[in-house]
Design an enzyme around this catalytic site. Structure first.
Site, PDB file in Angstrom:
ATOM      1  N   ASN A 123       0.830  -1.212   0.000  1.00 16.33           N
ATOM      2  CA  ASN A 123       0.000   0.000   0.000  1.00 16.33           C
ATOM      3  C   ASN A 123       0.864   1.262   0.000  1.00 16.33           C
ATOM      4  O   ASN A 123       0.536   2.248   0.638  1.00 16.33           O
ATOM      5  CB  ASN A 123      -0.921  -0.044   1.246  1.00 16.33           C
ATOM      6  CG  ASN A 123      -1.899   1.116   1.288  1.00 16.33           C
ATOM      7  OD1 ASN A 123      -2.543   1.437   0.302  1.00 16.33           O
ATOM      8  ND2 ASN A 123      -1.999   1.774   2.440  1.00 16.33           N
ATOM      9  N   LYS A 405      -4.220   0.146 -13.125  1.00 16.90           N
ATOM     10  CA  LYS A 405      -3.088   1.078 -13.253  1.00 16.90           C
ATOM     11  C   LYS A 405      -3.492   2.336 -14.003  1.00 16.90           C
ATOM     12  O   LYS A 405      -2.886   3.386 -13.833  1.00 16.90           O
ATOM     13  CB  LYS A 405      -1.924   0.406 -14.012  1.00 16.90           C
ATOM     14  CG  LYS A 405      -1.436  -0.895 -13.409  1.00 16.90           C
ATOM     15  CD  LYS A 405      -0.660  -0.689 -12.135  1.00 16.90           C
ATOM     16  CE  LYS A 405      -0.097  -1.984 -11.589  1.00 16.90           C
ATOM     17  NZ  LYS A 405       0.373  -1.847 -10.200  1.00 16.90           N
TER      18      LYS A 405
END
Length: 518
Positions: A123, A405
């Site tokens: 993360n 993405k």
């Protein structure tokens, strides 16, 4: 290039680090002295940075900077691509297991299996490439739910269904830690224990003089001078956080680690059954990498190779230039790494204690906003594969690799191609084939999330879509359906408005098409 002088030595000479002139410039002694000087100068500079910190924080930062200096020292020793192409061996028959051969566990065993598991999400990334502020994990991806919301829902569902206690661990970076800590408070009433730890924060190095560009240790003041050194940093920082020891003490055996933006990376009970259930092997698999069939869209992704009788990850950055086409070949290298990894916790502990962890260094060249050229040294979590015993690949369905993405990925996960079930995305049974459509949206008009959302009255029906290319100033009305191959190109200065309810099947739309209100 001067004969006998390797690329790293040329860089050092340009940086003004010329070693001791008593040694001839093409001798081995010269190269070693030059490198020693570079390392000594860097260590002196890092010491200077440490003097600018509060004395109470210094020991922890010192340990982190020692790891950085060790990484830099290894970088100085590496010579060109870290791989002898001729040493690559054929993948053994049993190196990659087929997911379809795995057996499902019996219901009564699942709780016991889950109690041996830790879920870890990487993360550390920001949402800047998609035009968002803060951690990428807080971008809404489906029904106003974020990556983090979906992850928590998945694990809570497992814990409730099987009366288990699978913890969620977030590896943050200095870029995401503060915001994440605030956000996780909202999950307090959920049946998920959430732990966080920070990966390292290393100084970026100037390409000119091989020294940190930071003036002091005030990271907030000059964020550009620092960087998180890739997810290979997981092993050290996980141990240093105390969580590795804690989980081993609780009797947990494996961690399942993946990128938080991979919406396909859910806990898989069949894989877990192979590791800790009835199907477990007599000799444990210490490291499992999920791979999937390579397509032409994945030619740059890391692949699995056998080398020196060990299974290992091969990244494109390690490939000698003359073999890049071989690397990209779908025939030669059939699989690519999804970065979904299952690793044995005791084996991680052993590898760290015995100091046998050795991951190839990725040299990432960057240019800062002020034009300064820097390098940052990184490692990848999958590169540790060769350091473990009994490493194996599992060829999983493509559905376990669903990364977001770009806005084109967002279009897929927000569409009717998927339904949401307990935090997991499930492909619609109406889709005739299991592959997702190939979607390319123009960078200039669709790359930022807000911009992207503003161009769709709602997300089109893409159940029967194979390929979509959109370029230029294009908007979509409500209830549009896209089927087969659709190409929409608005030339510079033109605009195309696809009308509400339009059905485009195997169509090319170009030029100018305005829907005017009247």
């Amino acid at each position: 290039m001067t004969s006998g002088i390797r690329p790293i030595d040329v860089m050092l000479q340009r940086a003004g680090i010329r070693g001791h002139q008593r040694a001839p410039s093409d001798s081995k002694e010269f190269h070693e002295l030059t490198k020693r000087d570079a390392l000594r100068l860097l260590e002196n500079d890092v010491d200077r940075l440490l003097q600018t910190t509060e004395p109470a924080h210094r020991p922890a930062l010192q340990a982190e900077m020692n790891r950085f200096a060790e990484l830099f020292g290894r970088f100085l020793q590496e010579e060109g691509p870290a791989l002898d192409w001729n040493k690559i061996q054929k993948l053994p028959e049993n190196a990659v297991m087929n997911y379809s051969n795995l057996k499902s566990p019996k219901n009564e065993q699942i709780r016991n299996m889950l109690d041996k598991l830790v879920v870890i999400k990487l993360n550390g990334g920001l949402g800047t490439s998609m035009g968002c502020h803060g951690p990428k994990s807080v971008i809404p991806v489906r029904s106003d739910l974020t990556f983090l919301d979906l992850t928590v829902q998945q694990i809570e569902h497992l814990n409730k269904t099987y009366d288990a206690n699978v913890p969620l661990v977030l590896m943050n970076s200095f870029n995401t830690d503060e915001d994440t800590e605030k956000i996780v408070r909202k999950y307090k009433g959920f049946r998920v224990q959430i732990h966080t730890f920070n990966q390292s924060c290393f100084p970026r190095i100037s390409r000119e003089h091989f020294l940190p560009v930071a003036k002091d240790f005030d990271i907030e003041k000059d964020m550009e001078a620092w960087y998180p050194p890739g997810h290979g940093d997981f092993y050290d920082t996980f141990r240093n956080s105390g969580l590795l020891k804690k989980f081993i003490g609780e009797g947990r055996e494996y961690c399942f680690l993946s990128n938080i933006d991979n919406l396909g990376a859910t806990v898989d009970l069949n894989i877990l059954n192979k590791l800790v259930g009835e199907e477990r092997a007599s000799t444990p698999f210490e490291f499992v990498m999920e791979v999937t069939d390579k397509t032409r869209a994945d030619v740059k992704g890391g692949t699995l190779i056998q080398m020196e009788n060990k299974l290992r990850l091969l990244e494109i950055a390690q490939v000698p230039k003359e073999h890049v086409d071989d690397f990209k070949s779908v025939k030669t290298f059939k699989f690519f790494n999804t970065n979904n990894i299952w690793a044995n916790l005791s084996a991680i502990d052993r590898v760290l204690r015995e100091r046998t962890l050795n991951m190839e260094i990725i040299v990432n060249n960057k240019t800062l906003e002020n034009g300064l050229r820097v390098i940052q040294l990184e490692t990848a979590v999958g590169a540790a594969m060769k350091c473990f015993d009994g490493a194996i690949g599992i060829n999983v369905p493509r559905s376990r690799f669903l990364p977001v993405k770009k806005s084109s990925d967002l279009l897929l996960v927000m569409s009717n191609l998927y339904t949401l079930k307990n935090g997991s995305l499930v492909m619609s049974p109406q889709r005739m084939f299991p592959t997702t459509p190939l979607v390319k949206l123009g960078e200039n008009h669709f790359s930022k999330v807000k911009e992207f959302l503003g161009r769709f009255a709602n997300i089109p029906d893409i159940i029967e879509l194979d390929h979509l290319t959109v370029s230029g100033d294009v908007t979509f009305g409500r209830g549009v359906s896209l089927r087969g191959t659709v190409i929409i190109i608005a030339n510079h200065g033109d605009r195309i408005d696809i009308p509400a309810g339009a059905i485009l099947e195997n169509k090319i739309v170009s030029g100018n098409m305005r829907i005017l209100d009247h």
